[in-house]
Design an enzyme around this catalytic site. Sequence first.
Site, mmCIF file in Angstrom:
data_model
loop_
_atom_site.group_PDB
_atom_site.id
_atom_site.type_symbol
_atom_site.label_atom_id
_atom_site.label_comp_id
_atom_site.label_asym_id
_atom_site.label_seq_id
_atom_site.Cartn_x
_atom_site.Cartn_y
_atom_site.Cartn_z
ATOM 1 C CE LYS A 190 0.547 1.921 3.427
ATOM 2 N NZ LYS A 190 1.757 2.467 4.158
ATOM 3 C CE1 TYR B 35 -1.925 -0.084 7.667
ATOM 4 C CE2 TYR B 35 -0.711 1.943 7.243
ATOM 5 C CZ TYR B 35 -0.764 0.566 7.300
ATOM 6 O OH TYR B 35 0.346 -0.179 6.977
HETATM 7 P P1 NAD Z 1 12.329 1.833 2.842
HETATM 8 O O1 NAD Z 1 12.824 3.179 2.493
HETATM 9 O O2 NAD Z 1 12.752 1.274 4.155
HETATM 10 O O3 NAD Z 1 12.723 0.779 1.720
HETATM 11 C C1 NAD Z 1 12.549 1.063 0.359
HETATM 12 C C2 NAD Z 1 13.401 0.122 -0.469
HETATM 13 O O4 NAD Z 1 13.252 0.472 -1.843
HETATM 14 C C3 NAD Z 1 14.897 0.220 -0.126
HETATM 15 O O5 NAD Z 1 15.462 -1.073 -0.125
HETATM 16 C C4 NAD Z 1 15.449 1.038 -1.292
HETATM 17 O O6 NAD Z 1 16.822 0.755 -1.560
HETATM 18 C C5 NAD Z 1 14.571 0.561 -2.429
HETATM 19 N N1 NAD Z 1 14.533 1.468 -3.570
HETATM 20 C C6 NAD Z 1 14.583 1.067 -4.858
HETATM 21 N N2 NAD Z 1 14.562 2.111 -5.690
HETATM 22 C C7 NAD Z 1 14.506 3.205 -4.911
HETATM 23 C C8 NAD Z 1 14.474 4.592 -5.189
HETATM 24 N N3 NAD Z 1 14.468 5.064 -6.463
HETATM 25 N N4 NAD Z 1 14.403 5.438 -4.145
HETATM 26 C C9 NAD Z 1 14.360 4.999 -2.874
HETATM 27 N N5 NAD Z 1 14.377 3.673 -2.556
HETATM 28 C C10 NAD Z 1 14.467 2.796 -3.566
HETATM 29 O O7 NAD Z 1 10.740 1.896 2.749
HETATM 30 P P2 NAD Z 1 9.705 0.882 3.401
HETATM 31 O O8 NAD Z 1 9.263 1.420 4.706
HETATM 32 O O9 NAD Z 1 10.258 -0.500 3.364
HETATM 33 O O10 NAD Z 1 8.444 1.031 2.404
HETATM 34 C C11 NAD Z 1 8.375 0.313 1.182
HETATM 35 C C12 NAD Z 1 6.902 0.145 0.801
HETATM 36 O O11 NAD Z 1 6.263 -0.620 1.798
HETATM 37 C C13 NAD Z 1 6.126 1.462 0.704
HETATM 38 O O12 NAD Z 1 5.215 1.415 -0.352
HETATM 39 C C14 NAD Z 1 5.365 1.546 2.014
HETATM 40 O O13 NAD Z 1 4.132 2.241 1.924
HETATM 41 C C15 NAD Z 1 5.127 0.070 2.290
HETATM 42 N N6 NAD Z 1 5.015 -0.217 3.746
HETATM 43 C C16 NAD Z 1 3.948 -0.910 4.170
HETATM 44 C C17 NAD Z 1 3.802 -1.190 5.511
HETATM 45 C C18 NAD Z 1 2.612 -1.981 5.992
HETATM 46 O O14 NAD Z 1 2.429 -2.095 7.196
HETATM 47 N N7 NAD Z 1 1.830 -2.559 5.087
HETATM 48 C C19 NAD Z 1 4.760 -0.752 6.422
HETATM 49 C C20 NAD Z 1 5.866 -0.059 5.942
HETATM 50 C C21 NAD Z 1 5.993 0.217 4.594
#
Ligand code: NAD
Length: 371
Positions: A131, A216
């Site tokens: 999401k 959410y």
């Molecule tokens: P994060 O920043 O911790 O991780 C993002 C990942 O994407 C990293 O490994 C990064 O290297 C990679 N990436 C690839 N191309 C990129 C670019 N151009 N710029 C930046 N990063 C790049 O983020 P996250 O918290 O893991 O979030 C990732 C996804 O998961 C988002 O869509 C977020 O909404 C979703 N999320 C969902 C929940 C949930 O409870 N369902 C919780 C957290 C995050």
Amino acid sequence: MTIARRDLILSAAALAIGAGSAAAFGATRPDRKLGYAIVGLGSYGLDVIIPQFANCTHSRLAAVVSGDPVKARRVAAAHGLPASGIYSYETFDSIRDNPDVDIVYVCLPNALHAAYTIRAAKAGKHVLCEKPMAVSVAECEAMIAACKAANRKLMIGYRCHFEAYNLEAMRLARTGAAGKIRYVRSEHGFVQRDPAKWRLKRALSGGGSLMDMGIYSLQAARYMIGEEPIAVTARESTDRRDPRFTEVEDMLDWTLEFPSGAMAGCQSMYSANQNRILLMGDAGRIELEPATRYDGNQMWVGKDGRERAVLPPGGPGKTQFAGQLDHLATCVSSGREPIVSGEEGLRDMRIVEAIYRSAREGRTIRLDGRA
Ligand code: NAD
């Protein structure tokens, strides 16, 4: 099928999964767990999702996709993956030749969801996408079309549909425990401290707190009331002098109107921590706080306050994360549609676009096609 009836069926199916039963989804193949490729080894993909395969019955980790080869090799080694299970963003499309991978799980910044979902579908893989589904209605529609064209399943990472307290609250609401639901209040936020984070860059996030935590609040309003909203009125409050909020919004507050006359007051923010859902019926109330966290959620029912703490039936059962991973695996095996499909993500994105428009134009936006 009416929305309310559809949601009842969805909730019943999700309840079965939440309690750890795969029987509700018919024939699965117990001989083979389906293989997932995790795209994006960030905090959610790596720290939250990958450890959850240990709690799964029908799913296993089969591959990782990362821009960091050292990290990818380390994670693969820790989970016993072969070298053939390691991909970069450049080699990702060759995943089509890997029969070990059935499902691609997109855990990337929001603006990359559409591209990787479409590439995965074209590679012949089913998709679980985090999401928010994407950053526009047009992208959501393209993702649904790509998965349909490839005859692949598409599910959105709406984990709360597999979370025991949310499922119990839905059940109580649907069975009239609080009487006729008249009002839902749903507020989600956290303090976003680092101005450099991709969540604060519009090109990667698509928007501010609404795209992240507001999803959410919006989801909860829809699944708790069990109807589709017919109108939305929104207001924004953002200090644009704050270096965190030069590109995206801090706080949004919006009201949804539903066909039954129920209303939902929703909020998202990046400048305070909050996580709660309140359902007010004409015979009582159901309250969750925290409501949608990874763990530690709590719930009460009462007439005027938190009179009685409620535990979900059957205890915590399978975690919400394992429940969602196994749900898609069993849907793939049985041919059923996921309870939180691409269409469900698209419904939210239509409302998200209307919330932004309402806040921008300072007026109520109808969602039912009426002027
Ligand atoms: P994060 O920043 O911790 O991780 C993002 C990942 O994407 C990293 O490994 C990064 O290297 C990679 N990436 C690839 N191309 C990129 C670019 N151009 N710029 C930046 N990063 C790049 O983020 P996250 O918290 O893991 O979030 C990732 C996804 O998961 C988002 O869509 C977020 O909404 C979703 N999320 C969902 C929940 C949930 O409870 N369902 C919780 C957290 C995050």
